[in-house]
Design an enzyme around this catalytic site. Structure first.
Site, mmCIF file in Angstrom:
data_model
loop_
_atom_site.group_PDB
_atom_site.id
_atom_site.type_symbol
_atom_site.label_atom_id
_atom_site.label_comp_id
_atom_site.label_asym_id
_atom_site.label_seq_id
_atom_site.Cartn_x
_atom_site.Cartn_y
_atom_site.Cartn_z
ATOM 1 N N LYS A 134 0.881 -1.172 0.000
ATOM 2 C CA LYS A 134 0.000 0.000 0.000
ATOM 3 C C LYS A 134 0.914 1.216 0.000
ATOM 4 O O LYS A 134 1.419 1.636 1.048
ATOM 5 C CB LYS A 134 -0.869 -0.033 1.266
ATOM 6 N N GLU B 277 -2.065 -1.840 -3.773
ATOM 7 C CA GLU B 277 -3.396 -1.229 -3.594
ATOM 8 C C GLU B 277 -3.295 0.286 -3.601
ATOM 9 O O GLU B 277 -2.537 0.876 -2.835
ATOM 10 C CB GLU B 277 -4.029 -1.699 -2.275
ATOM 11 N N ALA C 132 -5.152 4.241 -3.412
ATOM 12 C CA ALA C 132 -6.008 4.914 -2.435
ATOM 13 C C ALA C 132 -7.077 5.603 -3.263
ATOM 14 O O ALA C 132 -6.766 6.249 -4.266
ATOM 15 C CB ALA C 132 -5.206 5.926 -1.632
ATOM 16 N N GLY C 133 -8.341 5.456 -2.885
ATOM 17 C CA GLY C 133 -9.417 6.047 -3.685
ATOM 18 C C GLY C 133 -9.431 5.449 -5.083
ATOM 19 O O GLY C 133 -9.177 4.261 -5.263
HETATM 20 N N1 ADP Z 1 -17.439 -8.979 0.139
HETATM 21 C C1 ADP Z 1 -17.525 -8.348 1.312
HETATM 22 N N2 ADP Z 1 -18.215 -8.892 2.346
HETATM 23 C C2 ADP Z 1 -18.284 -8.243 3.531
HETATM 24 N N3 ADP Z 1 -17.714 -7.049 3.783
HETATM 25 C C3 ADP Z 1 -17.014 -6.466 2.800
HETATM 26 C C4 ADP Z 1 -16.889 -7.079 1.520
HETATM 27 N N4 ADP Z 1 -16.144 -6.274 0.718
HETATM 28 C C5 ADP Z 1 -15.834 -5.199 1.466
HETATM 29 N N5 ADP Z 1 -16.361 -5.314 2.713
HETATM 30 C C6 ADP Z 1 -16.233 -4.328 3.782
HETATM 31 O O1 ADP Z 1 -16.504 -3.042 3.212
HETATM 32 C C7 ADP Z 1 -15.612 -2.068 3.720
HETATM 33 C C8 ADP Z 1 -14.835 -1.427 2.557
HETATM 34 O O2 ADP Z 1 -14.027 -2.435 1.915
HETATM 35 P P1 ADP Z 1 -12.500 -2.159 1.613
HETATM 36 O O3 ADP Z 1 -11.965 -3.387 0.963
HETATM 37 O O4 ADP Z 1 -11.797 -1.696 2.847
HETATM 38 O O5 ADP Z 1 -12.639 -0.969 0.570
HETATM 39 P P2 ADP Z 1 -11.503 -0.028 -0.074
HETATM 40 O O6 ADP Z 1 -10.192 -0.715 0.133
HETATM 41 O O7 ADP Z 1 -11.893 0.114 -1.503
HETATM 42 O O8 ADP Z 1 -11.595 1.282 0.655
HETATM 43 C C9 ADP Z 1 -14.725 -2.790 4.733
HETATM 44 O O9 ADP Z 1 -15.266 -2.628 6.017
HETATM 45 C C10 ADP Z 1 -14.816 -4.239 4.302
HETATM 46 O O10 ADP Z 1 -14.600 -5.142 5.360
HETATM 47 MG MG MG Z 2 -8.421 -0.154 1.051
#
Ligand code: ADP
Ligand code: MG
Length: 224
Positions: free
Chosen positions: A39, A110, A112-113
């Site tokens: 990241k 990964e 950001a945004g």
């Molecule tokens: N398939 C899924 N099932 C349950 N929770 C999920 C799933 N995908 C994402 N989440 C939840 O949604 C939120 C955002 O996901 P995240 O992967 O952190 O997004 P990003 O990295 O794009 O900001 C987190 O709290 C994550 O645990």
């Molecule tokens: Mg993320």
């Protein structure tokens, strides 16, 4: 200029599932190639960080984690979070960090945004993608609104000459949305990740090994 092997996971927005998709990629491909998650820019570090989430959710060994880069306190766009910290992010310096790593890892990087998030007064996330030379996976919601957001993201990537490796849709599967994204975006949807009532490494790993990129289209990005 780095020429890394692996993929860059971006999203149509923040909170769409980039971290969860990155963890799923670790589960899916570590049996085929040594992998490393990175990241490069983490904002809002005090509210939690994606690297720690990946350690747990991706069931990662310590050597699968590269914990370097910009670590910024405020949960803002990187350029604003850096400015608030009295810093300025230099894309070229950031893009050079992985070259300190010996060995041939497949990187899961990964963002950001999304892709047009500014990371300094002169650069956007797309510039970091290009400098790293990685192909991109777009994480997107499965639900209403996703066709437009995903197609906009794909179009912006193509305009900038960034290779698209595929998309992963997160949430209740929607076959019509998937079909529209594949047809209008000329992109492979590599998986439709269900919403897990209880998201944990075992459930995510089982889904990733069984359902993520079942055709192995990403294999060529992770190994020779
Ligand atoms: N398939 C899924 N099932 C349950 N929770 C999920 C799933 N995908 C994402 N989440 C939840 O949604 C939120 C955002 O996901 P995240 O992967 O952190 O997004 P990003 O990295 O794009 O900001 C987190 O709290 C994550 O645990
Ligand atoms: Mg993320």
């Amino acid at each position: 200029m780095p020429n890394l092997r692996g993929v860059f996971v971006t999203g149509t927005d923040t909170g769409v599932g980039k971290t969860v998709v990155s963890a799923a990629l670790m589960h899916r491909y570590r049996g085929e190639a040594p992998l490393r998650y990175w990241k490069p820019i983490q904002t809002g570090i005090e509210d939690g960080d994606d690297t720690s989430t990946i350690r747990w959710l991706g069931a990662c060994a310590e050597e699968e984690i590269f914990d370097r880069g910009e670590r910024l306190p405020l949960p803002l766009s990187p350029h604003l979070s850096a400015r608030a910290a009295g810093r300025s992010i230099a894309v070229a310096d950031l893009a050079r960090l992985p070259s300190s790593q010996e060995g041939k890892h497949g990187w899961v990087v990964e963002g950001a945004g999304g892709i047009l998030v500014p990371i300094s007064d002169t650069a956007m996330m797309s510039d970091l993608m290009r400098q790293l030379g990685l192909s991109v996976i777009v994480a997107a919601r499965s639900t209403l609104g996703t066709i437009n957001h995903t197609l906009l993201t794909i179009e912006a990537l193509r305009r900038r000459g960034i290779e698209l490796a595929g998309a992963v849709l997160v949430g209740e599967p929607d076959p019509d949305n998937r079909a529209a994204i594949e047809r209008f975006g000329s992109v492979a949807v590599l998986g439709e990740m269900p919403w897990f009532a209880s998201l944990d490494p075992a459930a995510l790993g089982a889904w990733a090994r069984g359902c993520l990129d079942a055709a192995g289209l990403l294999r060529r990005f992770f190994r020779d």
